[in-house]
Design a protein around this motif. Sequence first.
Motif, PDB file in Angstrom:
ATOM      1  N   PRO A 412      32.944  32.987  41.266  1.00  0.00           N
ATOM      2  CA  PRO A 412      33.613  34.281  41.369  1.00  0.00           C
ATOM      3  C   PRO A 412      35.119  34.087  41.285  1.00  0.00           C
ATOM      4  O   PRO A 412      35.627  32.997  41.547  1.00  0.00           O
ATOM      5  N   CYS A 413      35.822  35.138  40.932  1.00  0.00           N
ATOM      6  CA  CYS A 413      37.278  35.108  40.967  1.00  0.00           C
ATOM      7  C   CYS A 413      37.731  36.268  41.850  1.00  0.00           C
ATOM      8  O   CYS A 413      37.284  37.401  41.665  1.00  0.00           O
ATOM      9  N   LEU A 441      30.859  43.455  35.986  1.00  0.00           N
ATOM     10  CA  LEU A 441      31.609  42.224  36.276  1.00  0.00           C
ATOM     11  C   LEU A 441      32.141  42.247  37.703  1.00  0.00           C
ATOM     12  O   LEU A 441      32.600  41.235  38.211  1.00  0.00           O
ATOM     13  N   VAL A 442      32.115  43.398  38.348  1.00  0.00           N
ATOM     14  CA  VAL A 442      32.573  43.430  39.735  1.00  0.00           C
ATOM     15  C   VAL A 442      31.375  43.196  40.649  1.00  0.00           C
ATOM     16  O   VAL A 442      30.332  43.816  40.529  1.00  0.00           O
ATOM     17  N   CYS A 462      43.964  46.473  52.563  1.00  0.00           N
ATOM     18  CA  CYS A 462      43.926  45.424  51.547  1.00  0.00           C
ATOM     19  C   CYS A 462      42.465  45.171  51.188  1.00  0.00           C
ATOM     20  O   CYS A 462      41.651  44.884  52.071  1.00  0.00           O
ATOM     21  N   TYR A 463      42.125  45.328  49.915  1.00  0.00           N
ATOM     22  CA  TYR A 463      40.761  45.073  49.455  1.00  0.00           C
ATOM     23  C   TYR A 463      40.717  43.801  48.628  1.00  0.00           C
ATOM     24  O   TYR A 463      41.636  43.546  47.836  1.00  0.00           O
ATOM     25  N   ARG A 464      39.676  43.042  48.805  1.00  0.00           N
ATOM     26  CA  ARG A 464      39.461  41.861  47.955  1.00  0.00           C
ATOM     27  C   ARG A 464      38.356  42.207  46.965  1.00  0.00           C
ATOM     28  O   ARG A 464      37.248  42.602  47.351  1.00  0.00           O
ATOM     29  N   ILE A 465      38.666  42.079  45.693  1.00  0.00           N
ATOM     30  CA  ILE A 465      37.685  42.368  44.644  1.00  0.00           C
ATOM     31  C   ILE A 465      37.163  41.041  44.113  1.00  0.00           C
ATOM     32  O   ILE A 465      37.952  40.165  43.734  1.00  0.00           O
ATOM     33  N   ALA A 466      35.848  40.892  44.129  1.00  0.00           N
ATOM     34  CA  ALA A 466      35.250  39.682  43.559  1.00  0.00           C
ATOM     35  C   ALA A 466      34.736  40.019  42.165  1.00  0.00           C
ATOM     36  O   ALA A 466      33.915  40.922  42.005  1.00  0.00           O
ATOM     37  N   TYR A 467      35.261  39.309  41.164  1.00  0.00           N
ATOM     38  CA  TYR A 467      34.772  39.467  39.794  1.00  0.00           C
ATOM     39  C   TYR A 467      33.882  38.267  39.488  1.00  0.00           C
ATOM     40  O   TYR A 467      34.238  37.126  39.755  1.00  0.00           O
TER      41      TYR A 467
END
Length: 499
Positions: A412-413, A441-442, A462-467
Amino acid sequence: MSALLLPGVVVVGTRVGLPVLAMATLRLSSSSSSSFFAYQQQKVGLTAAQRPPSSFPSPSPPLVVCSIPDRHHLPSSPSSGEASSGRISLGFCTRQSSGFCTRQQSWNRKLAVVAAAASVVEVGGGGSSSTISREEVVREDDPTNNVPDTVFGKIGLQLHNRENHPLGILKNAIYSYFDETFPGVFHKVDNLLPIVSVKANFDDVLTPPDHVSRSYNDTYYVSADTVLRCHTSAHQAELLRQGLTHFLVTGDVYRRDAIDATHYPVFHQMEGLRLFTQQEWEAAGMDGTALAAQELKKTLEGLARHLFGDVQMRWVDTYFPFTDPSYELEIFFQGKWMEVLGCGVTQQQILCNNGCAGTTAWAFGLGLERLAMVLFDIPDIRLFWSNDSRFTSQFKSGQLGTKFKSFSKYPPCYKDISFWISEEFSENNLCEIVRGIAGDLVEEVVLIDEFTNPKKGKTSHCYRIAYRSMERSLTDEEINALQAEVRQQVESKLKITLR
Ligand code: FA5
Ligand code: MG
């Protein structure tokens, strides 16, 4: 209640006593949508931002249920992304005495065309070829419409009707259980139009006017009085009016929701309903409600054993507007309790309103993905939509419980985004923007930090999005472009201030 349970079943305390407001807050922050209908709305109330686009209850167009007689002509794995270029027929129709009508069938045939998207499918439509553009389901400039392209692209795909798909295999295993336990009794419906009236989705099942499930934040509205069904209970009243006394309805359902491995804006439910006559409860020496409750639990415990073998289960008291008493069934699997279905004894008013006065009934609604993820070891709900043959080739009709062998080792990124929220901010709106840009992709959107600046009186999230792709490696360039677009759209559409 324990007297109604079979050996090996654990009974736990009621959840009804939980502070309802706390549950509502939990849903927004933890993405737990499994209790969508389990809110006692009178204690929650909708904020202005959550309210649907017009006041309700609203009049409903004369939508009726129909089948797609020749749905087997669908391609086995149409691509979801292509569907947005499809055109479908929208025809409201007058109901015939059987309850089924040709114009509605035409609607459904055209939905099948959407499923086929660019490669048009012959679906027996005869001379009926009226069409509707995607713009009739996705209208960005219409404030009564909140259906995005990504969701429109799923309409008509009917994963539950693919014989070699985990959802189709599971549906058929449930059918087998009902056929073996009640030979020839349950009528099965699995091809009803997912676009239903607000009346069918909410009013007919007694959902209070201010119930949170009606909110624009939680439900996809096609127009002020038409929605993408958010549960298969939307078909209860119509099928009762058609005179069905025992039925199973399977379909795709739609909810605006958070993003993680177990939540997707489209998932699948199976609804069951069985009526009891006065003769039946008298013969059993019980009152009608007690017989329905007893039979409900016996039937669903049998189903859980049929699917999972000898498992620990527990009944949890809950609240649904349409049943009383109401329960959720949880099963203990891989070290955790998992809610698999909601159910209860149908409210008398629903029966009386739909031509079934003098009867009682049980009803249930179960989540097919939830069960399938466990039965097939499928780690991420996005995989159900994959056309990658490394996924689709692993499942075969009739083989319940084949363990999925993961082929994705792609890392993941993570990208973070921080902003000052406004009063109207909702996590579902953020997720919809991210899903609209990054599609499948999310993998996850998680709130990782929140604080309020007391001087400014402002709150920052603050949100962390994992792609992550399930199918290939993503490049830095690609992810940076997605994240830049997310930042731009979040700022322009959500009335927040980026930090
Ligand atoms: C309902 O949708 C009720 N209509 C169920 C019902 C029918 C109750 C008839 C009484 C009588 P709920 O929102 O809890 O209830 O959803 C039912 C099931 O759908 C859940 O138990 C869960 O298995 C599944 N489910 C709910 N939300 C999701 C989701 N976001 N992703 C996957 N599965 C879900
Ligand atoms: Mg629930």
